[in-house]
Design a protein around this motif. Structure first.
Motif, PDB file in Angstrom:
ATOM      1  N   THR A  78      -1.032  -3.968 -10.388  1.00 41.38           N
ATOM      2  CA  THR A  78      -1.143  -4.606  -9.074  1.00 41.38           C
ATOM      3  C   THR A  78       0.242  -5.109  -8.700  1.00 41.38           C
ATOM      4  O   THR A  78       1.128  -5.247  -9.560  1.00 41.38           O
ATOM      5  CB  THR A  78      -2.107  -5.805  -9.097  1.00 41.38           C
ATOM      6  OG1 THR A  78      -1.584  -6.824  -9.978  1.00 41.38           O
ATOM      7  CG2 THR A  78      -3.505  -5.389  -9.560  1.00 41.38           C
ATOM      8  N   ASN A 128       4.250   5.560  -9.644  1.00 39.37           N
ATOM      9  CA  ASN A 128       4.129   4.611  -8.535  1.00 39.37           C
ATOM     10  C   ASN A 128       4.537   3.207  -8.977  1.00 39.37           C
ATOM     11  O   ASN A 128       5.205   2.470  -8.246  1.00 39.37           O
ATOM     12  CB  ASN A 128       2.694   4.596  -8.008  1.00 39.37           C
ATOM     13  CG  ASN A 128       2.327   5.883  -7.311  1.00 39.37           C
ATOM     14  OD1 ASN A 128       3.201   6.644  -6.891  1.00 39.37           O
ATOM     15  ND2 ASN A 128       1.033   6.159  -7.200  1.00 39.37           N
ATOM     16  N   ASP A 182       0.815  -1.214   0.000  1.00 35.81           N
ATOM     17  CA  ASP A 182       0.000   0.000   0.000  1.00 35.81           C
ATOM     18  C   ASP A 182       0.848   1.263   0.000  1.00 35.81           C
ATOM     19  O   ASP A 182       0.352   2.350  -0.323  1.00 35.81           O
ATOM     20  CB  ASP A 182      -0.945  -0.003   1.209  1.00 35.81           C
ATOM     21  CG  ASP A 182      -0.210  -0.003   2.536  1.00 35.81           C
ATOM     22  OD1 ASP A 182       0.876  -0.616   2.601  1.00 35.81           O
ATOM     23  OD2 ASP A 182      -0.702   0.607   3.505  1.00 35.81           O
ATOM     24  N   THR A 201      -1.940   2.336 -11.029  1.00 36.21           N
ATOM     25  CA  THR A 201      -2.275   2.785 -12.387  1.00 36.21           C
ATOM     26  C   THR A 201      -1.434   4.001 -12.747  1.00 36.21           C
ATOM     27  O   THR A 201      -1.305   4.344 -13.936  1.00 36.21           O
ATOM     28  CB  THR A 201      -3.767   3.127 -12.523  1.00 36.21           C
ATOM     29  OG1 THR A 201      -4.099   4.174 -11.610  1.00 36.21           O
ATOM     30  CG2 THR A 201      -4.630   1.910 -12.239  1.00 36.21           C
ATOM     31  N   ASP A 202      -0.883   4.662 -11.730  1.00 34.68           N
ATOM     32  CA  ASP A 202       0.034   5.787 -11.951  1.00 34.68           C
ATOM     33  C   ASP A 202       1.408   5.243 -12.322  1.00 34.68           C
ATOM     34  O   ASP A 202       1.983   4.436 -11.579  1.00 34.68           O
ATOM     35  CB  ASP A 202       0.133   6.637 -10.682  1.00 34.68           C
ATOM     36  CG  ASP A 202       1.103   7.791 -10.834  1.00 34.68           C
ATOM     37  OD1 ASP A 202       0.677   8.849 -11.311  1.00 34.68           O
ATOM     38  OD2 ASP A 202       2.293   7.605 -10.484  1.00 34.68           O
ATOM     39  N   GLY A 221       1.106   3.291  -3.399  1.00 32.39           N
ATOM     40  CA  GLY A 221      -0.011   4.081  -3.900  1.00 32.39           C
ATOM     41  C   GLY A 221      -0.721   3.421  -5.074  1.00 32.39           C
ATOM     42  O   GLY A 221      -0.623   2.204  -5.293  1.00 32.39           O
ATOM     43  N   ASP A 222      -1.424   4.207  -5.827  1.00 31.87           N
ATOM     44  CA  ASP A 222      -2.216   3.743  -6.966  1.00 31.87           C
ATOM     45  C   ASP A 222      -1.280   3.314  -8.090  1.00 31.87           C
ATOM     46  O   ASP A 222      -0.577   4.139  -8.686  1.00 31.87           O
ATOM     47  CB  ASP A 222      -3.135   4.879  -7.435  1.00 31.87           C
ATOM     48  CG  ASP A 222      -4.005   4.483  -8.621  1.00 31.87           C
ATOM     49  OD1 ASP A 222      -3.946   3.310  -9.044  1.00 31.87           O
ATOM     50  OD2 ASP A 222      -4.725   5.366  -9.138  1.00 31.87           O
TER      51      ASP A 222
END
Length: 356
Positions: free
Chosen positions: A101, A66, A56, A62-63, A59-60
Motif C-alpha cells: 500500500t 509497481n 492509483d 503487490t506487483d 497500479g497493483d
C-alpha cells in the motif's frame, strides 16, 4: 523484540503521528518528542501529501515492479527534501519489506529511519496525516495520534509570512476548519486512547505538565531532555534553515499566543472567523471581530498571489533552503505529471505510453 505478524521482528508497534494544521506548533512538538530516547521523529517529507493524489497511477502494489516505482519516487522526494534526513534509506530493502500500500511504503521508510536512530518507535510530524488516519491504523492498529490545535487567528498570523501553506487569512481559516473537523471525526470514531487533543496554548503555558501528560498517554516515561529540546543539535540545525523555523531553536515561550491581536487587522480577523467560526466555537476559541464577507474568488487568488510573491522574495534572501524547496516543489510537479501521463497512456493503449 516484538513481531508484527508478518515475520518481521523489531518493528515499531505504536508510531506517534502529529495531526492538525501547519503553523500550530508541530515543529515544537516534533523536537520535544524526538528528544526522547525511545522516539525518532524526523522532519517530514510529506510523502502521503504528495503521493496520495497519484497513488492509483502505480497500479497493483503487490506487483514488485509497481512497488519499486513507488519506492523510487518516495526516495526521490526524500533526496529533494528541504530538511534532509541524516540517514539514507535502502530502496531495495524498502521494496522487499514494505506492505503493498502507499502508506506501507511510507511506513517502511520511517522504520528504516527509526532503526538507524536505534530507537523503539518512530513519529511523523506531517500534520496532513489527519486525512490518512484510517490508512495508518490499517498498518499499525496501535498507532497514536496527537491532535495539536491552535487558535486559527494565530495560525493565520504565522502563515501570512511563512513559505508553507496559504498566506491569505481566509484560505488559512478554511483549511484549519476542514482539518480540525477531520481530526475531531477521528477522535469521535477511534476514541481518546488513539487520538489525544493537545492545545498549543496549553503546551506553551504549561509545558512541563502537558509534556508529562503526553508521555503518560504514550506509555513513555518523561525524560529531562524533553524539557530542553532547544539545546539539541536537531533543533539548532532546523532553526538555521528558514525564517519560518527560527523559533525551533528557542526555549518554549508564550510569546506567540495571541499575536493575531497585533499582527492581523480587524478585516483579516473577520475573514478567519468567516471561514472557521463554527469550528472555533466547538473548540473553545471565541469569535472576536465577527465574520467578514469572504472575498470574491478572483480577488482571493490575486491577493494570495501577491502575498506569496512577497514571502518567496524574503525566503530567497534569508533562507538557506529556499532553492531546495523550489527544487522539491518542481520534483512533486514532475512526479504528478509523469504519473498522470502514464495513467492516460494506459487508458489509450500501449503506443501512447510515455517512455522512461
Amino acid at each position: 523484540m516484538t513481531t508484527d505478524g508478518t515475520g518481521r521482528s523489531g518493528r515499531s508497534q505504536s508510531p506517534v503521528l502529529i495531526i492538525g494544521t501547519e503553523r500550530s506548533g508541530s515543529n515544537l512538538l516534533r523536537l520535544v518528542l524526538n528528544a526522547h530516547s525511545r522516539i525518532a521523529v524526523p522532519h517530514p517529507p510529506h510523502f502521503m501529501r504528495y503521493l496520495a493524489p497519484v497513488a492509483d497511477c502505480y497500479g497493483d502494489l503487490t506487483d514488485e515492479g509497481n512497488r519499486r516505482r513507488l519506492v523510487d519516487d518516495a526516495c526521490l522526494l526524500l533526496d529533494r527534501h528541504i530538511s534532509p534526513w541524516p540517514h539514507r534509506v535502502d530502496p531495495d530493502l524498502a521494496v522487499a519489506r514494505a506492505s503493498p500500500t502507499l502508506f506501507g511504503v511510507v511506513a517502511e521508510l520511517y522504520e528504516q529511519y527509526r532503526e538507524a536512530e536505534g530507537k523503539a518507535r518512530w513519529g511523523c510530524k506531517s500534520t496532513f496525516m489527519v486525512d490518512h488516519v484510517t490508512d495508518v491504523l490499517a498498518e499499525y492498529p496501535a498507532a497514536r495520534f496527537v491532535w495539536l490545535v491552535r487558535d486559527p487567528r494565530d495560525v493565520a498570523a504565522s502563515a501570512r509570512r511563512a513559505v508553507f501553506g496559504h498566506c491569505h487569512p481566509y484560505l488559512t481559516g478554511r483549511l484549519w476548519a476542514r482539518q480540525q473537523t477531520s481530526a475531531a471525526a477521528a477522535l469521535a470514531r477511534h476514541g481518546p486512547d488513539t487520538v489525544h487533543l493537545l492545545r498549543y496554548e496549553d503546551l506553551v503555558q504549561q509545558p512541563r505538565d502537558m509534556i508529562t501528560q503526553l508521555c503518560a498517554w504514550l506509555g513513555e516515561s518523561p525524560e529531562p531532555a524533553l524539557f530542553a529540546h532547544d539545546r539539541t543539535p536537531t533543533a539548532r540545525a532546523l532553526a538555521s534553515l528558514s525564517e519560518s523555523w527560527r523559533n525551533a531553536g528557542q526555549p518554549v515561550t508564550t510569546s506567540s499566543v495571541g499575536t493575531w491581536r497585533r499582527r492581523l487587522p480587524p478585516t483579516e480577523v473577520g475573514l478567519v472567523e468567516a471561514a472557521a467560526g463554527p469550528v472555533m466555537a466547538e473548540l473553545g476559541y471565541p469569535v472576536d471581530a465577527g465574520p467578514a464577507v469572504p472575498p470574491h474568488p478572483a480577488l482571493l487568488r490575486l491577493r494570495e498571489g501577491v502575498l506569496r510573491a512577497g514571502v518567496e522574495y524574503r525566503s530567497l534572501r534569508q533562507d538557506r533552503n529556499a532553492v531546495r524547496r523550489w527544487r522539491r516543489d518542481a520534483t512533486v510537479r514532475w512526479i504528478h505529471t509523469r504519473a498522470r501521463l502514464t495513467r492516460l497512456g494506459a487508458r489509450r493503449g500501449p503506443l501512447l505510453t510515455p517512455t522512461a
